[in-house]
Design an enzyme around this catalytic site. Sequence first.
Site, PDB file in Angstrom:
ATOM      1  N   ASP A 104       1.564   9.447   1.528  1.00 36.07           N
ATOM      2  CA  ASP A 104       0.657   8.585   0.789  1.00 36.07           C
ATOM      3  C   ASP A 104      -0.539   9.437   0.385  1.00 36.07           C
ATOM      4  OD1 ASP A 104      -0.685   5.206   1.421  1.00 36.07           O
ATOM      5  OD2 ASP A 104      -0.424   6.391  -0.411  1.00 36.07           O
ATOM      6  N   PHE A 108      -5.574   4.426   0.739  1.00 36.58           N
ATOM      7  CA  PHE A 108      -5.381   3.179   1.494  1.00 36.58           C
ATOM      8  C   PHE A 108      -5.865   3.355   2.921  1.00 36.58           C
ATOM      9  CE2 PHE A 108      -3.378  -0.875   2.201  1.00 36.58           C
ATOM     10  CZ  PHE A 108      -3.018  -0.862   3.531  1.00 36.58           C
ATOM     11  N   GLY A 228      -0.868  -2.640  -3.453  1.00 39.51           N
ATOM     12  CA  GLY A 228      -1.716  -3.825  -3.488  1.00 39.51           C
ATOM     13  C   GLY A 228      -1.043  -5.073  -2.949  1.00 39.51           C
ATOM     14  N   ASP A 278       8.554   1.167   3.226  1.00 38.96           N
ATOM     15  CA  ASP A 278       8.034   1.758   4.462  1.00 38.96           C
ATOM     16  C   ASP A 278       7.335   0.643   5.221  1.00 38.96           C
ATOM     17  OD1 ASP A 278       5.190   1.904   2.955  1.00 38.96           O
ATOM     18  OD2 ASP A 278       4.949   2.126   5.123  1.00 38.96           O
TER      19      ASP A 278
HETATM   20  C1  LIG Z   1       1.061  -2.533   5.327  1.00 41.35           C
HETATM   21  N1  LIG Z   1       0.795  -2.947   3.971  1.00 41.35           N
HETATM   22  C2  LIG Z   1       0.518  -2.040   3.034  1.00 41.35           C
HETATM   23  N2  LIG Z   1       0.515  -0.690   3.240  1.00 41.35           N
HETATM   24  C3  LIG Z   1       0.118  -0.156   2.047  1.00 41.35           C
HETATM   25  C4  LIG Z   1      -0.102   1.183   1.706  1.00 41.35           C
HETATM   26  C5  LIG Z   1       0.117   2.272   2.744  1.00 41.35           C
HETATM   27  C6  LIG Z   1       1.595   2.593   2.901  1.00 41.35           C
HETATM   28  C7  LIG Z   1       1.744   3.695   3.923  1.00 41.35           C
HETATM   29  C8  LIG Z   1       2.046   4.976   3.513  1.00 41.35           C
HETATM   30  C9  LIG Z   1       2.150   6.022   4.457  1.00 41.35           C
HETATM   31  C10 LIG Z   1       1.942   5.754   5.795  1.00 41.35           C
HETATM   32  C11 LIG Z   1       2.045   6.857   6.799  1.00 41.35           C
HETATM   33  F1  LIG Z   1       1.339   6.571   7.904  1.00 41.35           F
HETATM   34  F2  LIG Z   1       3.274   7.094   7.119  1.00 41.35           F
HETATM   35  F3  LIG Z   1       1.547   7.948   6.262  1.00 41.35           F
HETATM   36  C12 LIG Z   1       1.641   4.490   6.223  1.00 41.35           C
HETATM   37  C13 LIG Z   1       1.529   3.438   5.280  1.00 41.35           C
HETATM   38  C14 LIG Z   1      -0.598   1.465   0.395  1.00 41.35           C
HETATM   39  N3  LIG Z   1      -0.851   2.771   0.006  1.00 41.35           N
HETATM   40  C15 LIG Z   1      -1.395   3.008  -1.227  1.00 41.35           C
HETATM   41  N4  LIG Z   1      -1.680   4.268  -1.597  1.00 41.35           N
HETATM   42  N5  LIG Z   1      -1.641   2.014  -2.115  1.00 41.35           N
HETATM   43  C16 LIG Z   1      -1.373   0.730  -1.833  1.00 41.35           C
HETATM   44  O1  LIG Z   1      -1.661  -0.174  -2.677  1.00 41.35           O
HETATM   45  C17 LIG Z   1      -0.820   0.413  -0.520  1.00 41.35           C
HETATM   46  C18 LIG Z   1      -0.563  -0.934  -0.169  1.00 41.35           C
HETATM   47  C19 LIG Z   1      -0.098  -1.201   1.124  1.00 41.35           C
HETATM   48  N6  LIG Z   1       0.164  -2.367   1.758  1.00 41.35           N
END
Ligand SMILES: CNc1nc2c(CCc3ccc(C(F)(F)F)cc3)c3[nH]c(N)nc(=O)c3cc2[nH]1
Length: 384
Positions: A104, A108, A228, A278
């Site tokens: 990511d 976030f 989002g 994920d």
């Molecule tokens: C739990 N709900 C949620 N998670 C969201 C995430 C995180 C996803 C993520 C990626 C990597 C890891 C890691 F720990 F493995 F690295 C953990 C979680 C988002 N990430 C971005 N950039 N925009 C979004 O708009 C967004 C919306 C999200 N709703």
Amino acid sequence: RMGLGLPTPDPKPEKFGFKLLAQDGKARRGEVSMPRGTIRTPAFMPVGTAATVKFMYPGQVRDLGADVILGNTYHLMLRPGAERIHSLGGLHKFANWKYPILTDSGGFQVMSLAKLRKMSEQGVEFKSHIDGVKHFMSPERSIEIQCQLGSDIQMQLDECTRLPASEDEIERAMQLSLRWAERCKIEFGDRPGQAMFGIVQGGDIPRLREESAQSLKDMDLKGYSIGGLAVGEPQQVMLDMLEVTCPVLPEDKPRYLMGVGTPDDLIESVSRGVDMFDCVMPTRAGRHGLAFTRYGKVNLKNARHKDDHRPLDPLSHCPAARDYSRAYLYHLVKSNEALGSMLLTWNNLAYYQELMQGMRDAIEAGRFEDHKVEVKEGWARGDI
Ligand SMILES: CNc1nc2c(CCc3ccc(C(F)(F)F)cc3)c3[nH]c(N)nc(=O)c3cc2[nH]1
């Protein structure tokens, strides 16, 4: 080796690509290929926050059928540092995971973990939640860090609006994220074996979701995340936004729904056209004594399991589900033994991979709708 008549492996794909193998309604069966390997979709990607899937060995994660794991740019840039991981040979070598890694952008995580954040057109300034040191994350810096980590699939820096929010607030963040997508695309440049995904924003406003998806489609990116969502909205709102967003996105590019979800979220989202997922759910729930099974959830903190000699699931291919009694798992969880977290994490990731494999098979066989009914009946039937 030629003389031994061993099968010559498929030539390594030099370029990042997506192939749609089958469709059943809106559900898609595909493959995301890149030099380090191929991701079979629909795919569940275990979260490896600090370059480790908690309580699992990399080999174990692989043996469960995971084709890709997630790495956390925010955590790793703070500790041990992106430059350090780069000088140690990159994240794959560091974490001993030689297959695809998706990272990511960190935005976030900054908004959910860091202290004293200041968001501007340039980027986001924040203080580390670990040692309070000040950092600045711009779209360019986020891509630079993901490249230093060496991740195969990178995310643009975006601003994820928490719901509920005003339409103006959602529109502002969505427009900012589009400008940041352009800057990330330029910074990422031309890397044939890697990909940078744009992230669709727009909250729970259909007009803004369509506008965000269309603008990102016009940027001709290698893949599209739907962001989002899974930020506290009801499941139906999330599903409605998928109905609005997926039809706008190109058919021949992968779609990744970020942060989702429960087994029910996964099956409902696949049926609306999502390819990649994920979620911390299976790993975090495992550490809290909650088991996901084909019979539904089993809470091993509940005393009703105290004398239950049955395993979680005798049909499972995972030893954690087959070779240990519920009574034993209850004991481990109550005693806060590490083996409790290890076995339940193992069981939960095995179940999530089995759920995805079942969906991949059902789409190929053109029986996704029937399969969906069978899976939900299994959950409804409850414990064996
Ligand atoms: C739990 N709900 C949620 N998670 C969201 C995430 C995180 C996803 C993520 C990626 C990597 C890891 C890691 F720990 F493995 F690295 C953990 C979680 C988002 N990430 C971005 N950039 N925009 C979004 O708009 C967004 C919306 C999200 N709703």
